[in-house]
Design a protein around this motif. Structure first.
Motif, PDB file in Angstrom:
ATOM      1  N   UNK A   1       8.927  21.829  19.061  1.00  0.00           N
ATOM      2  CA  UNK A   1       8.916  22.419  20.396  1.00  0.00           C
ATOM      3  C   UNK A   1       7.610  23.067  20.795  1.00  0.00           C
ATOM      4  N   UNK A   2       6.555  22.943  19.993  1.00  0.00           N
ATOM      5  CA  UNK A   2       5.279  23.566  20.333  1.00  0.00           C
ATOM      6  C   UNK A   2       4.226  22.535  20.738  1.00  0.00           C
ATOM      7  N   UNK A   3       4.564  21.242  20.651  1.00  0.00           N
ATOM      8  CA  UNK A   3       3.607  20.199  21.003  1.00  0.00           C
ATOM      9  C   UNK A   3       4.109  19.429  22.220  1.00  0.00           C
ATOM     10  N   UNK A   4       3.175  19.122  23.140  1.00  0.00           N
ATOM     11  CA  UNK A   4       3.537  18.246  24.248  1.00  0.00           C
ATOM     12  C   UNK A   4       3.510  16.792  23.824  1.00  0.00           C
ATOM     13  N   UNK A   5       2.735  16.470  22.771  1.00  0.00           N
ATOM     14  CA  UNK A   5       2.749  15.114  22.233  1.00  0.00           C
ATOM     15  C   UNK A   5       2.272  15.142  20.794  1.00  0.00           C
ATOM     16  N   UNK A   6       2.829  14.238  19.998  1.00  0.00           N
ATOM     17  CA  UNK A   6       2.418  14.041  18.607  1.00  0.00           C
ATOM     18  C   UNK A   6       2.265  12.540  18.397  1.00  0.00           C
TER      19      UNK A   6
ATOM     20  N   UNK B   1       0.824  -1.203   0.000  1.00  0.00           N
ATOM     21  CA  UNK B   1       0.000   0.000   0.000  1.00  0.00           C
ATOM     22  C   UNK B   1       0.859   1.254   0.000  1.00  0.00           C
ATOM     23  N   UNK B   2       0.292   2.326  -0.503  1.00  0.00           N
ATOM     24  CA  UNK B   2       0.888   3.654  -0.411  1.00  0.00           C
ATOM     25  C   UNK B   2       0.211   4.438   0.708  1.00  0.00           C
ATOM     26  N   UNK B   3       0.798   5.556   1.066  1.00  0.00           N
ATOM     27  CA  UNK B   3       0.191   6.436   2.055  1.00  0.00           C
ATOM     28  C   UNK B   3      -1.042   7.085   1.427  1.00  0.00           C
ATOM     29  N   UNK B   4      -2.146   7.047   2.165  1.00  0.00           N
ATOM     30  CA  UNK B   4      -3.383   7.638   1.681  1.00  0.00           C
ATOM     31  C   UNK B   4      -3.607   9.026   2.251  1.00  0.00           C
ATOM     32  N   UNK B   5      -4.873   9.389   2.443  1.00  0.00           N
ATOM     33  CA  UNK B   5      -5.224  10.711   2.966  1.00  0.00           C
ATOM     34  C   UNK B   5      -4.649  10.898   4.365  1.00  0.00           C
ATOM     35  N   UNK B   6      -4.111  12.088   4.626  1.00  0.00           N
ATOM     36  CA  UNK B   6      -3.489  12.406   5.920  1.00  0.00           C
ATOM     37  C   UNK B   6      -4.383  13.403   6.643  1.00  0.00           C
ATOM     38  N   UNK B   7      -4.854  13.022   7.832  1.00  0.00           N
ATOM     39  CA  UNK B   7      -5.690  13.912   8.629  1.00  0.00           C
ATOM     40  C   UNK B   7      -4.894  14.458   9.808  1.00  0.00           C
ATOM     41  N   UNK B   8      -5.235  15.683  10.227  1.00  0.00           N
ATOM     42  CA  UNK B   8      -4.585  16.362  11.358  1.00  0.00           C
ATOM     43  C   UNK B   8      -5.647  16.675  12.391  1.00  0.00           C
ATOM     44  N   UNK B   9      -5.457  16.187  13.610  1.00  0.00           N
ATOM     45  CA  UNK B   9      -6.434  16.398  14.664  1.00  0.00           C
ATOM     46  C   UNK B   9      -5.766  17.023  15.886  1.00  0.00           C
ATOM     47  N   UNK B  10      -6.474  17.952  16.526  1.00  0.00           N
ATOM     48  CA  UNK B  10      -6.005  18.531  17.782  1.00  0.00           C
ATOM     49  C   UNK B  10      -5.286  19.853  17.642  1.00  0.00           C
ATOM     50  N   UNK B  11      -5.122  20.358  16.416  1.00  0.00           N
ATOM     51  CA  UNK B  11      -4.457  21.649  16.237  1.00  0.00           C
ATOM     52  C   UNK B  11      -5.386  22.778  16.672  1.00  0.00           C
ATOM     53  N   UNK B  12      -4.847  23.712  17.458  1.00  0.00           N
ATOM     54  CA  UNK B  12      -5.634  24.844  17.939  1.00  0.00           C
ATOM     55  C   UNK B  12      -5.008  26.166  17.503  1.00  0.00           C
ATOM     56  N   UNK B  13      -3.816  26.466  17.987  1.00  0.00           N
ATOM     57  CA  UNK B  13      -3.136  27.712  17.651  1.00  0.00           C
ATOM     58  C   UNK B  13      -2.137  27.548  16.506  1.00  0.00           C
ATOM     59  N   UNK B  14      -1.720  26.320  16.248  1.00  0.00           N
ATOM     60  CA  UNK B  14      -0.770  26.060  15.170  1.00  0.00           C
ATOM     61  C   UNK B  14      -1.540  25.921  13.858  1.00  0.00           C
ATOM     62  N   UNK B  15      -1.072  26.593  12.815  1.00  0.00           N
ATOM     63  CA  UNK B  15      -1.766  26.580  11.538  1.00  0.00           C
ATOM     64  C   UNK B  15      -1.616  25.224  10.842  1.00  0.00           C
TER      65      UNK B  15
ATOM     66  N   UNK C   1      -3.519   7.986   7.075  1.00  0.00           N
ATOM     67  CA  UNK C   1      -2.796   8.232   8.313  1.00  0.00           C
ATOM     68  C   UNK C   1      -3.511   9.311   9.115  1.00  0.00           C
ATOM     69  N   UNK C   2      -3.616   9.095  10.417  1.00  0.00           N
ATOM     70  CA  UNK C   2      -4.214  10.073  11.323  1.00  0.00           C
ATOM     71  C   UNK C   2      -3.135  10.595  12.267  1.00  0.00           C
ATOM     72  N   UNK C   3      -2.768  11.872  12.117  1.00  0.00           N
ATOM     73  CA  UNK C   3      -1.851  12.528  13.058  1.00  0.00           C
ATOM     74  C   UNK C   3      -2.678  13.242  14.124  1.00  0.00           C
ATOM     75  N   UNK C   4      -2.294  13.070  15.369  1.00  0.00           N
ATOM     76  CA  UNK C   4      -2.981  13.744  16.476  1.00  0.00           C
ATOM     77  C   UNK C   4      -1.976  14.581  17.254  1.00  0.00           C
ATOM     78  N   UNK C   5      -2.424  15.745  17.714  1.00  0.00           N
ATOM     79  CA  UNK C   5      -1.528  16.705  18.374  1.00  0.00           C
ATOM     80  C   UNK C   5      -2.118  17.162  19.702  1.00  0.00           C
ATOM     81  N   UNK C   6      -1.229  17.418  20.638  1.00  0.00           N
ATOM     82  CA  UNK C   6      -1.582  18.123  21.866  1.00  0.00           C
ATOM     83  C   UNK C   6      -0.598  19.271  22.020  1.00  0.00           C
TER      84      UNK C   6
END
Length: 665
Positions: free
Chosen positions: A299-304, A253-267, A320-325
């Protein structure tokens, strides 16, 4: 935990599983204290496994129980120790346990050589010999024997094992879990299993092999690959173990759609530009993890976090689902340092993270400097603002800018200055980075009773190489090399008829680290030889045409310890005033030794000289030596060094003390 093969004989083993602790028995009477001794087998790994498996040993001082519960603990000990034996490849081993009363007049009877399935034996009133995980109706007898031990008297449990022969791996087979046929794998994927016929049949090695094969399959794009727990066939007649791995490779398989979750102040747009994985590229966990770590390093995330976005393939891809805090946006800190030459410096800092939504960082610092120190004439200050912007104009190209006001009252000169500088840094090749910048400085300098004003424009250009593998600059390097090369063309406009001057400051430094483990005389990372060399030259102008703060000086922890800051080089008569020079060369050798877990020591020797011409290796060579101690913290070592000069200059220090975070180089 240890792997275990759970059924013996020519039947199929139920699998390779992890054993757990079974609680048996109840405390129906006064607790019976006891002490356990476990005889060594002469094999370090096996002894470790047996000790980790023994409840008699682990619970003897913390969980005393009554006779019935202790009898149950003894029975369970057989299974636990046999599991440890089998985990290390010994399938015909025998466990012996002898319970005795050390204070009794009669001696304990020796353990009988019985088969693992023979009934237990009891030897009179003073000793019990047990060789079976089942006591065949004598559980009550064992509990009664323990109950008859006089109150307050400890029972001694002597445990030993006969290993028996070591079993080895026989046939190793990979079978597609759907078709029953061998799966179609590349040679590299098959090799990743890491097993071969004739290896010792150690359970953890077999388990690890399956994990390594799964990693190789996923790295080859098989995002949905599965490698089940292996099925093992015990062959007592040949003392071998045949292993069958059920494998389902699944599609590439190849990498499919990439989602970003949890972003608030970071663009989100900034994060998508920053990502090092893209839709359509081959699915490879190593590159996906590198992308996650790259975002963490902002340096702007406590976890990725990152995970597969679907349990099944989506049009030949794996989403892929990326999640941020996001971390705190503001931080306040304090900093301090001390050396006998520069004295103490102390101050506070304030940092604003993610200033404009693209992981920018603004840092404000205010320091008081020159608190004592043999190279200082009084208090100074250092106040500055730093701005850091990652991915400036393009990915992996970072912008740094600083505006700074400082006052330094050295014996060599007194300086009050305002500086503005900015630079762009980016990777050039593996382990290589480049930096180009522009700087402007307006300063007033008093030297030898004369005050001059200067306006200096410069364009520093540098490149660095680092293959030490140390990401944190404070963490000590144990191998590899660091190299820095720089040239700074400068234009100086002086006042009071001093005219202008053009000059170029060129410098190079290198350090390398050798682990004595390579000579077989220490453990890895414990004993290190470190070497440092520095050379520099100023071309285009003579010493007196160059502003004093742009000249070259030596002395202190950066060059020659044992001599105060700027204490090596041309001096103004027999005074403490350094003139500075137009060339420098210096070298250091240091032996670093870790002691215990958190402490260490170092011995070092430094040598260097500053010349009045632009050609290095001229001037008066100064040598210093010393020793220090280290306290290792999670962020790096705290360093305390004491150094003395070998050929002290007139008015020079008799010794110097240096305190800092991290090694000197």
């Amino acid at each position: 935990m240890f792997g275990r093969f759970v059924i013996r004989g020519n039947r199929v083993l139920a699998g390779v599983a992890l054993w757990g602790v079974l609680a048996t028995g109840v405390n129906a009477a006064d607790p019976q204290p006891y002490v356990t001794s476990l005889a060594s087998t002469g094999e370090g790994d096996l002894d470790t496994a047996l000790k980790a498996s023994s409840d008699l040993l682990a619970l003897q001082s913390t969980q005393a129980v009554g006779p019935f519960a202790l009898a149950g603990r003894v029975r369970d000990e057989y299974d636990r120790l046999r599991t440890a034996l089998e985990s290390c490849g010994y399938y015909d081993g025998t466990v012996h346990i002898v319970l005795s009363r050390p204070k009794a007049d009669a001696k304990a009877a020796p353990a009988a050589s019985q088969s693992p399935n023979a009934p237990g034996a009891f030897m009179g009133d003073d000793a019990a010999v047990l060789n079976s995980p089942t006591i065949d109706g004598k559980s009550q007898d064992l509990a009664n024997w323990i109950a008859n031990v006089p109150k307050g008297e400890k029972v001694e449990a002597r445990v030993s094992v006969d290993k028996g022969p070591l079993y080895h791996l026989g046939h190793i087979t990979l079978k597609d879990d759907k078709t029953g046929e061998p799966p179609k794998l590349t040679p590299e994927q098959t090799k990743a299993l890491g097993l071969a016929t004739g290896q010792p049949a150690i359970a953890q090695t077999v388990l690890n092999g399956g994990g390594q094969l799964l990693d190789a399959l996923r790295e080859g794009g098989h995002a949905l690959a599965r490698v089940e727990k292996p099925v093992a066939y015990l062959r007592p007649e040949t003392r071998t173990l045949d292993i069958v791995y059920p494998v389902t490779p699944g599609p590439v398989l190849n990498v499919g759609a990439i989602s970003l979750e949890g972003l608030q102040k970071v663009h989100p747009a900034f994060i998508r530009r920053r990502l090092t994985v893209e839709e359509g590229q081959l699915y490879q966990p190593s590159k996906i993890e590198a992308a996650r770590q790259n975002l963490t390093d902002l340096g702007v995330f406590s976890s990725v976090g990152v995970k597969d976005g679907s349990p099944t393939a989506v049009d030949g891809t794996m989403p892929l689902d990326f999640s941020f805090r996001e971390g705190k946006r503001h931080a306040v800190g304090a900093e301090a340092g001390y050396s006998t030459d520069l004295g103490a410096r102390a101050g506070v800092n304030w940092t604003h993270f993610n200033l404009l939504g693209n992981a920018e960082r603004l840092r404000l610092v205010a320091l008081v400097t020159g608190l004592g120190g043999s190279a200082q004439q009084g208090l100074g200050y250092d106040v500055y603002a730093d701005l850091f912007k990652p991915d400036f104009l393009q990915r992996n190209q970072n912008l740094s800018a600083r505006i700074e006001g400082l006052r330094q009252l050295f014996w060599s000169y007194r300086q009050t200055a305002l500086l503005v500088r900015g630079g762009v840094a980016r990777p050039l090749a593996r382990n290589w980075n480049g930096n180009f910048g522009l700087a402007a400085e307006q300063e007033s300098i008093e030297q030898f009773g004369v005050t001059r004003d200067y306006t200096i424009l410069s364009a520093p250009l540098s490149t660095t190489f680092d293959n030490t593998g140390v990401g944190n600059p404070i963490e000590p390097a144990t191998h590899g090399m660091r190299l820095s090369l720089g040239v700074t063309p400068s234009f100086s406009l002086g006042t009071k008829g001093e005219g202008t001057s053009f000059f170029a400051v060129m410098n190079a430094s290198a350090s390398t680290y050798f682990d004595l483990n390579h000579l077989g005389i220490s453990k890895p990372g414990r004993s290190i030889l470190a070497f440092r060399g520095t050379i520099g030259s100023i071309q285009g102008a003579s010493t007196w045409s160059i502003p004093p703060d742009q000249r070259m000086y030596a002395g202190g922890s950066a060059t020659v310890r044992g001599y105060r800051w700027q204490g090596v080089g041309p001096q103004y008569g027999d005074t403490r005033y350094a003139i500075g020079g137009t060339s420098i060369d210096a070298g250091s050798v240091e032996y670093r030794q870790r002691i215990l877990r958190s402490f260490g020591m170092a011995m070092f020797a430094d040598a260097g000289q500053v010349g009045e011409t632009s050609m290095p290796f001229n001037g008066t060579l100064r040598v210093g030596t010393g020793a220090g101690v280290r306290y290792y913290t999670p962020i790096g070592p705290v360093r305390l060094d004491v150094a003395v000069p070998i050929n002290r200059a007139p008015q020079g220090d008799k010794w110097d003390l240096y305190i800092g975070l991290g090694e000197a180089f």
